[in-house]
Design a protein around this motif. Structure first.
Motif, PDB file in Angstrom:
ATOM      1  N   MET A   1       0.814  -1.355  -0.055  1.00  0.00           N
ATOM      2  CA  MET A   1      -0.486  -0.048   0.015  1.00  0.00           C
ATOM      3  C   MET A   1       1.074   1.345   0.090  1.00  0.00           C
ATOM      4  SD  MET A   1      -2.922   1.399   1.034  1.00  0.00           S
ATOM      5  CE  MET A   1      -4.074   0.425   0.533  1.00  0.00           C
ATOM      6  N   THR A   2       1.034   2.652  -1.059  1.00  0.00           N
ATOM      7  CA  THR A   2       1.468   3.789  -0.710  1.00  0.00           C
ATOM      8  C   THR A   2       0.621   4.990   0.293  1.00  0.00           C
ATOM      9  OG1 THR A   2       2.026   3.134  -3.006  1.00  0.00           O
ATOM     10  CG2 THR A   2       2.260   4.766  -2.574  1.00  0.00           C
ATOM     11  N   ALA A   3       1.538   5.047   1.145  1.00  0.00           N
ATOM     12  CA  ALA A   3       0.672   6.255   1.677  1.00  0.00           C
ATOM     13  C   ALA A   3       0.858   7.447   0.327  1.00  0.00           C
ATOM     14  CB  ALA A   3       1.605   6.389   2.984  1.00  0.00           C
ATOM     15  N   THR A   4       0.132   8.121   1.759  1.00  0.00           N
ATOM     16  CA  THR A   4      -0.279   9.429   0.397  1.00  0.00           C
ATOM     17  C   THR A   4      -0.754  10.647   1.583  1.00  0.00           C
ATOM     18  OG1 THR A   4      -2.910   9.308   0.667  1.00  0.00           O
ATOM     19  CG2 THR A   4      -1.747   8.406  -0.697  1.00  0.00           C
ATOM     20  N   PRO A   5      -0.704  11.957   1.354  1.00  0.00           N
ATOM     21  CA  PRO A   5      -1.337  12.898   2.791  1.00  0.00           C
ATOM     22  C   PRO A   5      -2.228  12.742   3.413  1.00  0.00           C
ATOM     23  CG  PRO A   5       0.349  13.328   0.970  1.00  0.00           C
ATOM     24  CD  PRO A   5      -0.476  12.225   0.188  1.00  0.00           C
ATOM     25  N   ALA A   6      -3.345  11.676   2.685  1.00  0.00           N
ATOM     26  CA  ALA A   6      -4.388  12.343   3.488  1.00  0.00           C
ATOM     27  C   ALA A   6      -4.422  10.648   4.056  1.00  0.00           C
ATOM     28  CB  ALA A   6      -5.343  10.921   1.823  1.00  0.00           C
ATOM     29  N   HIS A   7      -3.324   9.689   4.385  1.00  0.00           N
ATOM     30  CA  HIS A   7      -3.782   9.259   5.789  1.00  0.00           C
ATOM     31  C   HIS A   7      -2.977  10.130   6.816  1.00  0.00           C
ATOM     32  CE1 HIS A   7      -2.799   6.104   2.697  1.00  0.00           C
ATOM     33  NE2 HIS A   7      -3.729   5.684   3.769  1.00  0.00           N
ATOM     34  N   ALA A   8      -2.516  11.203   6.748  1.00  0.00           N
ATOM     35  CA  ALA A   8      -2.398  12.012   7.506  1.00  0.00           C
ATOM     36  C   ALA A   8      -3.542  12.785   8.200  1.00  0.00           C
ATOM     37  CB  ALA A   8      -0.971  13.291   7.922  1.00  0.00           C
ATOM     38  N   ASP A   9      -4.266  13.240   7.412  1.00  0.00           N
ATOM     39  CA  ASP A   9      -5.044  13.646   7.800  1.00  0.00           C
ATOM     40  C   ASP A   9      -6.988  13.211   8.147  1.00  0.00           C
ATOM     41  OD1 ASP A   9      -4.663  16.488   6.290  1.00  0.00           O
ATOM     42  OD2 ASP A   9      -5.894  15.159   4.010  1.00  0.00           O
ATOM     43  N   ARG A  10      -6.553  11.601   8.240  1.00  0.00           N
ATOM     44  CA  ARG A  10      -7.237  10.089   8.116  1.00  0.00           C
ATOM     45  C   ARG A  10      -7.463  10.685  10.127  1.00  0.00           C
ATOM     46  NH1 ARG A  10      -7.227   5.949   4.898  1.00  0.00           N
ATOM     47  NH2 ARG A  10      -8.580   5.464   5.949  1.00  0.00           N
ATOM     48  N   TYR A  11      -5.457  10.199  10.254  1.00  0.00           N
ATOM     49  CA  TYR A  11      -4.582  10.373  10.846  1.00  0.00           C
ATOM     50  C   TYR A  11      -6.024  11.206  12.324  1.00  0.00           C
ATOM     51  CZ  TYR A  11      -1.327   9.567  14.895  1.00  0.00           C
ATOM     52  OH  TYR A  11      -0.074   9.923  16.034  1.00  0.00           O
ATOM     53  N   LEU A  12      -5.080  12.232  11.924  1.00  0.00           N
ATOM     54  CA  LEU A  12      -5.943  13.609  13.290  1.00  0.00           C
ATOM     55  C   LEU A  12      -7.526  13.918  13.082  1.00  0.00           C
ATOM     56  CD1 LEU A  12      -3.888  16.463  11.642  1.00  0.00           C
ATOM     57  CD2 LEU A  12      -2.803  14.299  13.887  1.00  0.00           C
TER      58      LEU A  12
END
Length: 122
Positions: free
Chosen positions: A1-12
């Motif tokens: 799975m390739t990480a994207t900046p959207a993962h940081a948004d979902r995390y927060l």
């Protein structure tokens, strides 16, 4: 799975969820069941332990919100970002940086957290 900046948004978003049931659901969606979260203050394993940790942080810093403090950087299965924790619309007294690793399903399986700025003890 390739990480994207959207993962940081979902995390927060999971860290900002104040309703306990909705928070557990967000944690289950964003993080793996056996996630390991570690920072200078806590080292926990498992989605339930992480949801409890988030609740404890929210209780300690009532009314504060997490927000990105700049763009997230992602490649391969990892994303790193700087975040702030403070009152909405005001300067944040707490700043940290996290690196999150994804599993094959795109869920966060590990978080390596650092505290970059914390208020002096009263």
């Amino acid at each position: 799975m390739t990480a994207t900046p959207a993962h940081a948004d979902r995390y927060l978003a999971a860290w900002n969820e104040t309703d306990p049931e909705a928070r557990r659901a967000a944690v289950a969606e964003v993080f793996s069941a056996d996630v390991r979260y570690t920072d200078p203050m806590v080292d926990v394993r498992g989605a339930e332990a992480l949801a409890a940790t988030i609740g404890a942080v929210q209780a300690q810093f009532a009314g504060f919100v997490f927000r990105l403090a700049g763009p997230a950087d992602a490649h391969h299965d990892q994303v790193r970002f700087t975040w702030e924790l403070g009152p909405d619309g005001a300067e944040a007294p707490i700043v940290g940086s996290d690196v999150a690793l994804l599993d094959a399903d795109g869920r966060i399986s590990a978080v390596l957290g650092f505290l970059d700025r914390v208020p002096a003890a009263a």
